[in-house]
Design a protein around this motif. Structure first.
Motif, PDB file in Angstrom:
ATOM      1  N   ARG A  26       0.812  -1.211   0.000  1.00 33.06           N
ATOM      2  CA  ARG A  26       0.000   0.000   0.000  1.00 33.06           C
ATOM      3  C   ARG A  26       0.853   1.273   0.000  1.00 33.06           C
ATOM      4  NH1 ARG A  26      -2.745  -3.416  -1.404  1.00 33.06           N
ATOM      5  NH2 ARG A  26      -4.777  -4.129  -0.619  1.00 33.06           N
ATOM      6  N   VAL A  27       2.144   1.134  -0.266  1.00 32.86           N
ATOM      7  CA  VAL A  27       3.026   2.295  -0.429  1.00 32.86           C
ATOM      8  C   VAL A  27       3.918   2.037  -1.635  1.00 32.86           C
ATOM      9  CG1 VAL A  27       4.803   3.774   0.604  1.00 32.86           C
ATOM     10  CG2 VAL A  27       3.078   2.703   2.072  1.00 32.86           C
ATOM     11  N   PHE A  28       3.989   2.999  -2.546  1.00 32.83           N
ATOM     12  CA  PHE A  28       4.844   2.883  -3.723  1.00 32.83           C
ATOM     13  C   PHE A  28       5.932   3.955  -3.683  1.00 32.83           C
ATOM     14  CE2 PHE A  28       0.995   1.190  -6.246  1.00 32.83           C
ATOM     15  CZ  PHE A  28       1.271  -0.105  -5.857  1.00 32.83           C
ATOM     16  N   LYS A  29       7.161   3.508  -3.924  1.00 29.77           N
ATOM     17  CA  LYS A  29       8.275   4.425  -4.150  1.00 29.77           C
ATOM     18  C   LYS A  29       8.469   4.515  -5.657  1.00 29.77           C
ATOM     19  CE  LYS A  29      13.321   4.384  -3.667  1.00 29.77           C
ATOM     20  NZ  LYS A  29      14.441   3.965  -2.795  1.00 29.77           N
ATOM     21  N   VAL A  30       8.302   5.710  -6.219  1.00 29.33           N
ATOM     22  CA  VAL A  30       8.270   5.895  -7.661  1.00 29.33           C
ATOM     23  C   VAL A  30       9.566   6.561  -8.126  1.00 29.33           C
ATOM     24  CG1 VAL A  30       6.948   6.812  -9.602  1.00 29.33           C
ATOM     25  CG2 VAL A  30       5.777   6.212  -7.457  1.00 29.33           C
ATOM     26  N   LYS A  31      10.258   5.923  -9.046  1.00 30.29           N
ATOM     27  CA  LYS A  31      11.463   6.503  -9.617  1.00 30.29           C
ATOM     28  C   LYS A  31      11.074   7.660 -10.542  1.00 30.29           C
ATOM     29  CE  LYS A  31      14.542   3.521  -7.966  1.00 30.29           C
ATOM     30  NZ  LYS A  31      15.685   3.908  -7.106  1.00 30.29           N
ATOM     31  N   VAL A  32      11.700   8.819 -10.330  1.00 36.42           N
ATOM     32  CA  VAL A  32      11.352  10.027 -11.080  1.00 36.42           C
ATOM     33  C   VAL A  32      12.641  10.770 -11.460  1.00 36.42           C
ATOM     34  CG1 VAL A  32       9.127  10.308  -9.906  1.00 36.42           C
ATOM     35  CG2 VAL A  32      11.168  11.379  -8.949  1.00 36.42           C
ATOM     36  N   GLY A  33      12.452  11.902 -12.196  1.00 30.28           N
ATOM     37  CA  GLY A  33      13.557  12.806 -12.419  1.00 30.28           C
ATOM     38  C   GLY A  33      14.006  12.968 -13.857  1.00 30.28           C
ATOM     39  N   LEU A  65       2.341   7.516  -1.775  1.00 25.24           N
ATOM     40  CA  LEU A  65       3.385   7.610  -2.786  1.00 25.24           C
ATOM     41  C   LEU A  65       4.537   8.478  -2.288  1.00 25.24           C
ATOM     42  CD1 LEU A  65       1.144   8.411  -5.898  1.00 25.24           C
ATOM     43  CD2 LEU A  65       2.045   6.168  -5.245  1.00 25.24           C
ATOM     44  N   TYR A  66       5.742   8.082  -2.658  1.00 29.00           N
ATOM     45  CA  TYR A  66       6.880   8.978  -2.509  1.00 29.00           C
ATOM     46  C   TYR A  66       7.827   8.765  -3.681  1.00 29.00           C
ATOM     47  CZ  TYR A  66       9.674   5.163  -0.299  1.00 29.00           C
ATOM     48  OH  TYR A  66      10.348   3.995  -0.007  1.00 29.00           O
TER      49      TYR A  66
END
Length: 358
Positions: free
Chosen positions: A157-164, A186-187
């Motif tokens: 129930r928590v997603f770490k999303v690669k961004v940038g 989300l983070y």
């Protein structure tokens, strides 16, 4: 008193269901890792997973073999209860974090077996459950949503999303995730891809999108810019690449550049992870446990640190869901949580490992 008799490495390969992409150009399509085994003079055995990460630590399977070949003669003959001597032997080779981290974890396991107890007797939990997160790599929308759906169905129930790489694409991906999974937190992990000139703009957009925090938005060497960004208070900042070692942690604490420490036992073992956890707690920093894109076996060991007092943020204990296969049946997640009672029943499966050994 049992002493270290030998150290062996057994390479293995677990395919991934899809590539993991992060940063500006990094990508992995399979777990091509090594199983490290420490055997004691009384036959006791400890194991750990070593994940080579050339683009992060400069470690390859060959450099890990060389590091173990260098350290093994310094460990052989040392009594398993002489923890000071064992740590001195590991310190004889600076850097090589996952090689040394794996050795430390395997030594803890071997010590437990030599005492006739379980690893959890040496690392008892401080709580009954921990919240878990899953890493979503950079991907097209449909691929990312399929990956997220698989993790959500498994109880995450928590997603770490690669961004940038592209702010607009990042925001669209985050919007679609929020739309598809309204009950998920989300983070972001930017993997040092931003600049001092654009970081505030990106963080403001991510804060407006409801993210919890962001990991390593700026290059590590931009120390004053990182401190200034934290002082702006747009989003809490997670320290990962800036805190590989206790020395790194001391520098970052002095500069006050972060809010949450991401501890990764795959690179700091149990001994150093516990020391860094204690230091972060003393400095009133929040802590999470991170993944080195490990199998369920690596996640199992990381979970022992996640269950310690002071680890209060979601921990990355679900990446193994992306693997096609396992040699440790990881317990299920229940509405976002991993429960200690489930983890305590988990065991390494030698027969299953043989199917993936190279």
């Amino acid at each position: 008193m049992p002493s270290v008799q030998r150290v062996t490495l057994r390479p293995f390969r677990l395919p991934l269901r899809g590539a993991l992409r992060w940063g500006r150009a990094s990508e992995i399509r399979a777990m091509e890792h090594l199983l490290l085994e420490v055997t004691l003079s009384d036959g006791s055995l400890g194991r750990a997973e070593i994940p080579p990460r050339p683009t992060i630590y400069g470690e390859t399977p060959d450099t890990i073999r060389a590091a173990i070949a260098y350290l093994e003669p310094r460990l052989v003959g040392v009594e398993i209860e002489d923890t000071e001597a064992l740590q001195q032997a590991l310190a004889a080779l600076p850097n090589h974090p996952t090689a040394r981290g794996g050795l430390d974890i395997a030594l803890w396991e071997a010590r437990a077996m030599a005492r006739g107890v379980r690893l959890e007797d040496l690392l008892p939990p401080a709580k009954a459950r921990v919240r878990v997160s899953y890493i979503l790599g950079i991907a097209d929308l449909e691929e990312m949503l399929r990956d997220a759906q698989r993790a959500y169905a498994a109880g995450v129930r928590v997603f770490k999303v690669k961004v940038g790489r592209d702010l607009e694409q990042d925001l669209e991906r985050l919007r679609r995730l929020r739309e598809a999974f309204p009950d998920v937190a989300l983070y972001a992990d930017a993997n040092e891809t931003l600049t001092p000139e654009n970081a505030a703009r990106y963080l403001e957009a991510w804060a407006a999108a409801g993210l919890l925090y962001v990991e390593e938005p700026l290059p590590i060497e931009r120390v004053t810019a990182r401190r200034a960004l934290r002082q702006r208070g747009i989003l809490p900042l997670i320290a990962d690449d800036s805190c590989f070692t206790p020395r790194d942690l001391e520098r970052e604490l002095e500069l006050d550049t972060f809010d949450v420490l991401n501890l990764k036992p795959a690179r700091t073992g149990f001994t150093t992870s516990l020391a860094m956890l204690a230091r972060a707690r003393a400095a009133k920093k929040r802590v999470m446990v991170g993944s080195q894109a490990s199998s369920s076996f690596g996640a199992y060991h990381a979970a022992f640190v996640a269950f310690q007092a002071g680890v209060d943020e979601p921990s990355e204990l679900a990446f193994h869901l992306k693997a096609e296969g396992a040699f440790l049946e990881f317990p299920p997640f229940r509405e976002g949580w991993l429960y200690w009672a489930d983890l305590a029943r988990t065991r390494f499966d030698p027969e299953a490992f043989a199917r993936y050994a190279l």
